[in-house]
Design a protein around this motif. Structure first.
Motif, PDB file in Angstrom:
ATOM      1  N   UNK A 155     -18.751  -6.813   9.627  1.00 17.86           N
ATOM      2  CA  UNK A 155     -17.628  -7.453   9.705  1.00 17.86           C
ATOM      3  C   UNK A 155     -17.503  -9.091   8.835  1.00 17.86           C
ATOM      4  N   UNK A 156     -18.731  -8.529   8.379  1.00 15.66           N
ATOM      5  CA  UNK A 156     -18.817  -9.586   7.570  1.00 15.66           C
ATOM      6  C   UNK A 156     -18.586  -9.016   6.004  1.00 15.66           C
ATOM      7  N   UNK A 157     -18.855  -8.240   5.607  1.00 14.63           N
ATOM      8  CA  UNK A 157     -19.134  -7.251   3.876  1.00 14.63           C
ATOM      9  C   UNK A 157     -17.715  -6.907   4.531  1.00 14.63           C
ATOM     10  N   UNK A 158     -17.107  -6.196   4.880  1.00 18.02           N
ATOM     11  CA  UNK A 158     -15.776  -5.875   5.325  1.00 18.02           C
ATOM     12  C   UNK A 158     -14.828  -7.202   4.966  1.00 18.02           C
ATOM     13  N   UNK A 159     -14.696  -8.397   5.729  1.00 16.12           N
ATOM     14  CA  UNK A 159     -14.040  -8.934   5.872  1.00 16.12           C
ATOM     15  C   UNK A 159     -14.194  -9.986   3.796  1.00 16.12           C
ATOM     16  N   UNK A 160     -15.313 -10.060   3.284  1.00 18.66           N
ATOM     17  CA  UNK A 160     -15.714 -10.319   2.208  1.00 18.66           C
ATOM     18  C   UNK A 160     -14.494  -8.913   1.600  1.00 18.66           C
ATOM     19  N   UNK A 161     -14.725  -8.172   1.512  1.00 13.83           N
ATOM     20  CA  UNK A 161     -13.682  -6.731   0.495  1.00 13.83           C
ATOM     21  C   UNK A 161     -12.104  -7.388   1.175  1.00 13.83           C
ATOM     22  N   UNK A 162     -11.457  -7.556   1.960  1.00 15.87           N
ATOM     23  CA  UNK A 162     -10.232  -7.482   1.653  1.00 15.87           C
ATOM     24  C   UNK A 162     -10.152  -9.043   1.613  1.00 15.87           C
ATOM     25  N   UNK A 163     -10.514  -9.963   1.864  1.00 14.21           N
ATOM     26  CA  UNK A 163     -10.255 -11.020   0.447  1.00 14.21           C
ATOM     27  C   UNK A 163     -10.261 -10.730   0.023  1.00 14.21           C
ATOM     28  N   UNK A 164     -10.879 -10.057  -1.063  1.00 12.50           N
ATOM     29  CA  UNK A 164     -11.095 -10.298  -2.419  1.00 12.50           C
ATOM     30  C   UNK A 164      -9.474  -8.628  -3.372  1.00 12.50           C
ATOM     31  N   UNK A 165      -9.426  -8.130  -1.940  1.00 12.80           N
ATOM     32  CA  UNK A 165      -8.224  -7.119  -2.396  1.00 12.80           C
ATOM     33  C   UNK A 165      -6.995  -7.710  -1.781  1.00 12.80           C
ATOM     34  N   UNK A 166      -7.165  -8.282  -0.741  1.00 11.33           N
ATOM     35  CA  UNK A 166      -5.897  -9.483  -0.142  1.00 11.33           C
ATOM     36  C   UNK A 166      -5.492  -9.872  -1.753  1.00 11.33           C
ATOM     37  N   UNK A 167      -6.707 -10.802  -2.029  1.00  8.98           N
ATOM     38  CA  UNK A 167      -5.851 -11.594  -3.555  1.00  8.98           C
ATOM     39  C   UNK A 167      -5.721 -11.626  -4.419  1.00  8.98           C
ATOM     40  N   UNK A 168      -5.663  -9.793  -4.929  1.00  8.94           N
ATOM     41  CA  UNK A 168      -5.623  -9.371  -6.076  1.00  8.94           C
ATOM     42  C   UNK A 168      -3.883  -8.397  -5.163  1.00  8.94           C
ATOM     43  N   UNK A 169      -3.753  -8.179  -4.433  1.00  3.81           N
ATOM     44  CA  UNK A 169      -2.243  -7.827  -4.029  1.00  3.81           C
ATOM     45  C   UNK A 169      -1.692  -9.083  -4.043  1.00  3.81           C
ATOM     46  N   UNK A 170      -1.909 -10.229  -4.576  1.00  2.00           N
ATOM     47  CA  UNK A 170      -0.890 -11.179  -4.625  1.00  2.00           C
ATOM     48  C   UNK A 170      -1.120 -11.557  -5.748  1.00  2.00           C
ATOM     49  N   UNK A 171      -1.359 -10.699  -6.488  1.00  2.00           N
ATOM     50  CA  UNK A 171      -1.280 -11.005  -8.461  1.00  2.00           C
ATOM     51  C   UNK A 171      -0.627  -9.485  -8.984  1.00  2.00           C
ATOM     52  N   UNK A 172      -1.175  -8.582  -8.426  1.00  2.00           N
ATOM     53  CA  UNK A 172      -0.740  -7.474  -9.183  1.00  2.00           C
ATOM     54  C   UNK A 172       0.080  -6.547  -8.962  1.00  2.00           C
ATOM     55  N   UNK A 173       1.632  -6.498  -9.769  1.00  2.00           N
ATOM     56  CA  UNK A 173       2.408  -6.466  -9.245  1.00  2.00           C
ATOM     57  C   UNK A 173       2.435  -4.945  -8.214  1.00  2.00           C
ATOM     58  N   UNK A 174       1.825  -4.265  -8.451  1.00  7.14           N
ATOM     59  CA  UNK A 174       2.010  -2.986  -8.227  1.00  7.14           C
ATOM     60  C   UNK A 174       1.414  -2.511  -6.600  1.00  7.14           C
ATOM     61  N   UNK A 175       0.766  -3.370  -6.521  1.00  9.32           N
ATOM     62  CA  UNK A 175      -0.711  -3.954  -5.047  1.00  9.32           C
ATOM     63  C   UNK A 175       0.350  -4.654  -4.600  1.00  9.32           C
ATOM     64  N   UNK A 176       1.286  -5.872  -5.009  1.00  6.24           N
ATOM     65  CA  UNK A 176       1.795  -6.440  -4.258  1.00  6.24           C
ATOM     66  C   UNK A 176       2.884  -5.077  -3.289  1.00  6.24           C
ATOM     67  N   UNK A 177       3.513  -4.571  -4.030  1.00  7.22           N
ATOM     68  CA  UNK A 177       4.501  -3.517  -3.830  1.00  7.22           C
ATOM     69  C   UNK A 177       4.434  -2.750  -1.735  1.00  7.22           C
ATOM     70  N   UNK A 178       2.978  -2.700  -1.524  1.00  5.56           N
ATOM     71  CA  UNK A 178       2.725  -2.647  -0.386  1.00  5.56           C
ATOM     72  C   UNK A 178       2.117  -3.236   0.560  1.00  5.56           C
ATOM     73  N   UNK A 179       2.103  -4.949   0.122  1.00  3.31           N
ATOM     74  CA  UNK A 179       1.760  -5.677   1.115  1.00  3.31           C
ATOM     75  C   UNK A 179       3.245  -6.723   1.009  1.00  3.31           C
TER      76      UNK A 179
END
Ligand SMILES: [Zn+2]
Ligand SMILES: [Zn+2]
Length: 261
Positions: free
Chosen positions: A89-113
């Motif tokens: 729960x904790x390690x995946x949550x940290x991963x998802x925090x980082x990936x989610x933040x990246x999705x809001x910064x990167x134009x290609x990842x934002x397309x998926x979000x």
């Protein structure tokens, strides 16, 4: 305890409790249960897409495991069940925090979000609206880590149920004030602001289950007032297939910054 039966029961009970709380203590009073997009979020995204992707992800992880033999090492299999659940729960949550933040910064990842942010009414099932590729990436990592590290099969079911219920909770139209707990555990108070149409600073509240990441890394936002609207500033298709296809369109504008949080 048979978690193959218990896990779906926990999810259904969790959904009913959250729906009940939405009726008793709504965050936004004007929001209705029978809203636009409810069928799509519940049936097309929540049930059909989830089921089909689970088959694909299971096959993908099985294929990796057959070639690497990773799960046979049983790296975490000797741990108590509760420790395994807590660890993933904790390690995946940290991963998802980082990936989610990246999705809001990167134009290609934002397309998926972007689809996830297209709902204009946020409630218990609005969070299920996530692009198939986004789910494929995140759940392959979530379940792949557990299975390949040799987690107990019950851990996979328990973690799946926790993710489903928590996903409903953080989007719920429930007016709670959890005080200091909102610095530790995430809930609608902060995640509804993440869906606000108005973009605040560099974006806010990327956490899913735990709020600690946002407070730790300076992305927490918890004002006393409520957002004055949710969703994207740009037009977004309303149909399931059109939303899936929209992620692959040509788009030269920067990511989330110009649209929503
Ligand atoms: Zn987001
Ligand atoms: Zn969300």
């Amino acid at each position: 305890m048979d978690w193959a039966i218990l896990a779906p029961l926990v999810i259904v009970t969790g959904a009913l409790v959250i729906i009940g709380l939405e009726r008793v203590a709504p965050y936004d009073r004007g929001q209705r249960f029978l809203r636009r997009g409810l069928f799509m979020d519940l049936v097309l995204y929540g049930l059909i897409q989830s089921y089909l992707l689970a088959l694909v992800i299971r096959a993908l992880i099985g294929w990796i495991d057959a070639r690497t033999g990773a799960s046979s090492h049983g790296l975490v299999s000797g741990w108590p069940i509760a420790l395994q659940v807590g660890f993933f729960v904790v390690t995946h949550d940290l991963y998802i925090y980082g990936f989610h933040r990246l999705q809001h910064r990167n134009r290609y990842l934002w397309r998926l979000h972007e689809a996830h942010h297209s709902a204009t009414q946020i409630d218990w099932i609005a969070g299920s609206r996530s692009h198939a590729l986004e789910i494929l990436i995140n759940q392959s990592i979530e379940f792949g880590a557990m299975i390949l590290l040799g987690a107990d099969p019950d851990v996979v079911l328990i973690k799946g149920a926790i993710s489903a219920v928590w996903g409903m909770w953080i989007h719920a139209n429930v007016g709670v004030r959890t005080g200091w707990l909102q610095h530790v555990i995430n809930g609608p108070e902060m995640h509804r602001w993440h869906h606000a149409r108005k973009y605040i600073g560099d974006g806010q509240n990327y956490g899913t289950k735990l709020a600690i990441w946002d407070w730790l890394f300076g992305t927490a936002y918890l004002p006393p007032e409520k957002p004055d609207g949710y969703g994207l500033a740009d037009p977004f298709p309303s149909g399931f297939l059109a939303q899936q296809a929209y992620a692959f369109r040509r788009h030269d504008a920067p990511p989330a910054r110009s649209t929503a949080a």
